[in-house]
Enzyme design. Sequence first.
Site, PDB file in Angstrom:
ATOM      1  N   MET A 155       9.667   4.054  44.753  1.00 52.75           N
ATOM      2  CA  MET A 155       8.375   3.596  44.901  1.00 52.75           C
ATOM      3  C   MET A 155       7.613   4.286  46.134  1.00 52.75           C
ATOM      4  O   MET A 155       7.175   3.660  47.093  1.00 52.75           O
ATOM      5  CB  MET A 155       8.077   2.135  44.935  1.00 52.75           C
ATOM      6  CG  MET A 155       6.559   1.522  44.790  1.00 52.75           C
ATOM      7  SD  MET A 155       5.766   2.231  43.206  1.00 52.75           S
ATOM      8  CE  MET A 155       5.679   0.742  42.201  1.00 52.75           C
ATOM      9  N   GLY A 156       7.540   5.566  45.909  1.00 54.00           N
ATOM     10  CA  GLY A 156       6.595   6.247  47.004  1.00 54.00           C
ATOM     11  C   GLY A 156       5.397   6.638  46.545  1.00 54.00           C
ATOM     12  O   GLY A 156       4.939   5.796  45.580  1.00 54.00           O
ATOM     13  N   ARG A 157       4.714   7.758  47.022  1.00 52.93           N
ATOM     14  CA  ARG A 157       3.282   8.033  46.721  1.00 52.93           C
ATOM     15  C   ARG A 157       3.198   8.250  45.061  1.00 52.93           C
ATOM     16  O   ARG A 157       2.309   7.762  44.352  1.00 52.93           O
ATOM     17  CB  ARG A 157       2.689   9.258  47.296  1.00 52.93           C
ATOM     18  CG  ARG A 157       2.558   9.022  48.755  1.00 52.93           C
ATOM     19  CD  ARG A 157       2.227  10.341  49.570  1.00 52.93           C
ATOM     20  NE  ARG A 157       3.596  11.223  49.653  1.00 52.93           N
ATOM     21  CZ  ARG A 157       4.221  11.696  50.556  1.00 52.93           C
ATOM     22  NH1 ARG A 157       3.797  11.499  51.650  1.00 52.93           N
ATOM     23  NH2 ARG A 157       5.060  12.196  50.349  1.00 52.93           N
ATOM     24  N   ILE A 158       4.145   9.061  44.651  1.00 54.44           N
ATOM     25  CA  ILE A 158       3.774   9.363  43.284  1.00 54.44           C
ATOM     26  C   ILE A 158       4.271   8.382  42.186  1.00 54.44           C
ATOM     27  O   ILE A 158       3.563   8.153  41.245  1.00 54.44           O
ATOM     28  CB  ILE A 158       4.803  10.669  42.835  1.00 54.44           C
ATOM     29  CG1 ILE A 158       4.287  11.756  43.599  1.00 54.44           C
ATOM     30  CG2 ILE A 158       4.643  11.078  41.423  1.00 54.44           C
ATOM     31  CD1 ILE A 158       5.076  13.239  43.439  1.00 54.44           C
ATOM     32  N   THR A 237      10.296  13.190  36.534  1.00 53.23           N
ATOM     33  CA  THR A 237       9.310  14.291  37.178  1.00 53.23           C
ATOM     34  C   THR A 237       9.802  14.543  38.570  1.00 53.23           C
ATOM     35  O   THR A 237       9.187  15.122  39.404  1.00 53.23           O
ATOM     36  CB  THR A 237       7.904  13.885  37.103  1.00 53.23           C
ATOM     37  OG1 THR A 237       7.822  12.510  37.914  1.00 53.23           O
ATOM     38  CG2 THR A 237       7.348  13.982  35.839  1.00 53.23           C
ATOM     39  N   GLU A 268      17.281  24.833  36.327  1.00 52.58           N
ATOM     40  CA  GLU A 268      15.873  25.167  35.768  1.00 52.58           C
ATOM     41  C   GLU A 268      15.760  26.711  35.641  1.00 52.58           C
ATOM     42  O   GLU A 268      16.104  27.360  36.516  1.00 52.58           O
ATOM     43  CB  GLU A 268      14.825  24.546  36.519  1.00 52.58           C
ATOM     44  CG  GLU A 268      14.669  23.170  36.399  1.00 52.58           C
ATOM     45  CD  GLU A 268      13.507  22.632  37.272  1.00 52.58           C
ATOM     46  OE1 GLU A 268      13.038  23.459  38.041  1.00 52.58           O
ATOM     47  OE2 GLU A 268      13.218  21.238  37.294  1.00 52.58           O
ATOM     48  N   HIS A 287       8.921  22.294  34.492  1.00 54.91           N
ATOM     49  CA  HIS A 287       8.394  21.788  35.657  1.00 54.91           C
ATOM     50  C   HIS A 287       7.004  22.101  36.193  1.00 54.91           C
ATOM     51  O   HIS A 287       6.826  23.148  36.892  1.00 54.91           O
ATOM     52  CB  HIS A 287       9.317  22.443  36.866  1.00 54.91           C
ATOM     53  CG  HIS A 287       9.570  21.812  37.985  1.00 54.91           C
ATOM     54  ND1 HIS A 287      10.605  21.687  38.766  1.00 54.91           N
ATOM     55  CD2 HIS A 287       8.649  21.029  38.904  1.00 54.91           C
ATOM     56  CE1 HIS A 287      10.620  21.124  39.902  1.00 54.91           C
ATOM     57  NE2 HIS A 287       9.396  20.631  39.796  1.00 54.91           N
TER      58      HIS A 287
HETATM   59  C1  GLV Z   1       7.683  19.856  42.721  1.00 55.39           C
HETATM   60  O1  GLV Z   1       8.546  19.719  42.232  1.00 55.39           O
HETATM   61  C2  GLV Z   1       7.416  19.523  44.278  1.00 55.39           C
HETATM   62  O2  GLV Z   1       8.542  19.117  44.669  1.00 55.39           O
HETATM   63  O3  GLV Z   1       6.632  19.824  44.700  1.00 55.39           O
END
Ligand code: GLV
Length: 346
Positions: A155-158, A237, A268, A287
């Site tokens: 649970m960080g910013r994103i 993500t 990737e 990505h």
């Molecule tokens: C993308 O995956 C980032 O770390 O900015």
Amino acid sequence: MRNKIFVARIIPDAGLQLLRQQFDVDVWQEFLPPNREAILSRVKGVVGLLSLLSDRIDAEVMDAAGPQLRGIANFAVGYNNIDVAAAVERGIAVGNTPDVLTDATADTAVGLVLAAARHFQASILQVRSLQWKTWEPMGLLGHDLNGKTLGIVGMGRIGAAVARKLVGGWGMRVVYTSRSPKPEIDHEFNTTQVSMDDLLAQSDVISLHTDLNEQTKHMIGDREFALMKPNAILVNTARGGVIDQVALYKALKSKSIFAAGLDVTDPEPLPNDSPLRELENCTILPHIGSATVEARDRMSVMAAQNLIAASAGQPIPFSVRRVLDPIANQIGQRFNAKFSHGSGSP
Ligand code: GLV
């Protein structure tokens, strides 16, 4: 003579212009990333290196650059591609691009949740391949999201931005894991931190937002898939390496979970013969988490600011060590206040 900077790919002009005002800037012009040999030779003599998440920046690269190297600015918020300990040992500052890509990445996660919950991938394929014949009362049935449980791993910013969007839009209930207590998150989402096992067992949607490091590599494997609900949707993500992809394939193929949405894989891109790509219940994106014009413009400016400060021997505004470095943190906050609502240009 001006100091030299190596930029490992063409990035938005906003950042390149800032760099060109004071450095001799060597930009890698090719579509594919520089290979190892190219990086080792192009960094020779630079004071700063602007790297991408696909470039492995380790002690060998730092030493190939030489003792004048002052800063490495990663054009990403994640920095698992950089050996930060080796940089610290050599007195080289390492920066990243937090905050400005939070919304873009959270939007990608929400898009993947919807795509996975409602079979977008299989649906698009049916239309494209002319296999769609009629409106089907029982075909392509997905799952509602309203009122379901969302598990945020990290649970960080994103993670918090994803939770905000899915609570605001779909009234989801939130549970989460985090490295530290988060009273403000508990308050905002009327929730509390749970153990990883509880999160896996309770969640209808699981969204991964953790760094990739030795503790988190393959943290979602056979055991974790076995704990998930049969209707579970797993979205990643963060970094591909957080999921054991062999275990993921088994879980999706046997339908022991409902679907997955991946913006990141390991490696990737996936190898040509990866069976994951063939699964109808696995949506894979290349990505694109931070791939908006606005986010990438601001990322380029932040990376440039980091190299400008590092080359002048000043604390860099967006240090990966900012939690440990209060001066850098304050500078970063001032910078964000100035740029977060603007065009991203200086
Ligand atoms: C993308 O995956 C980032 O770390 O900015």
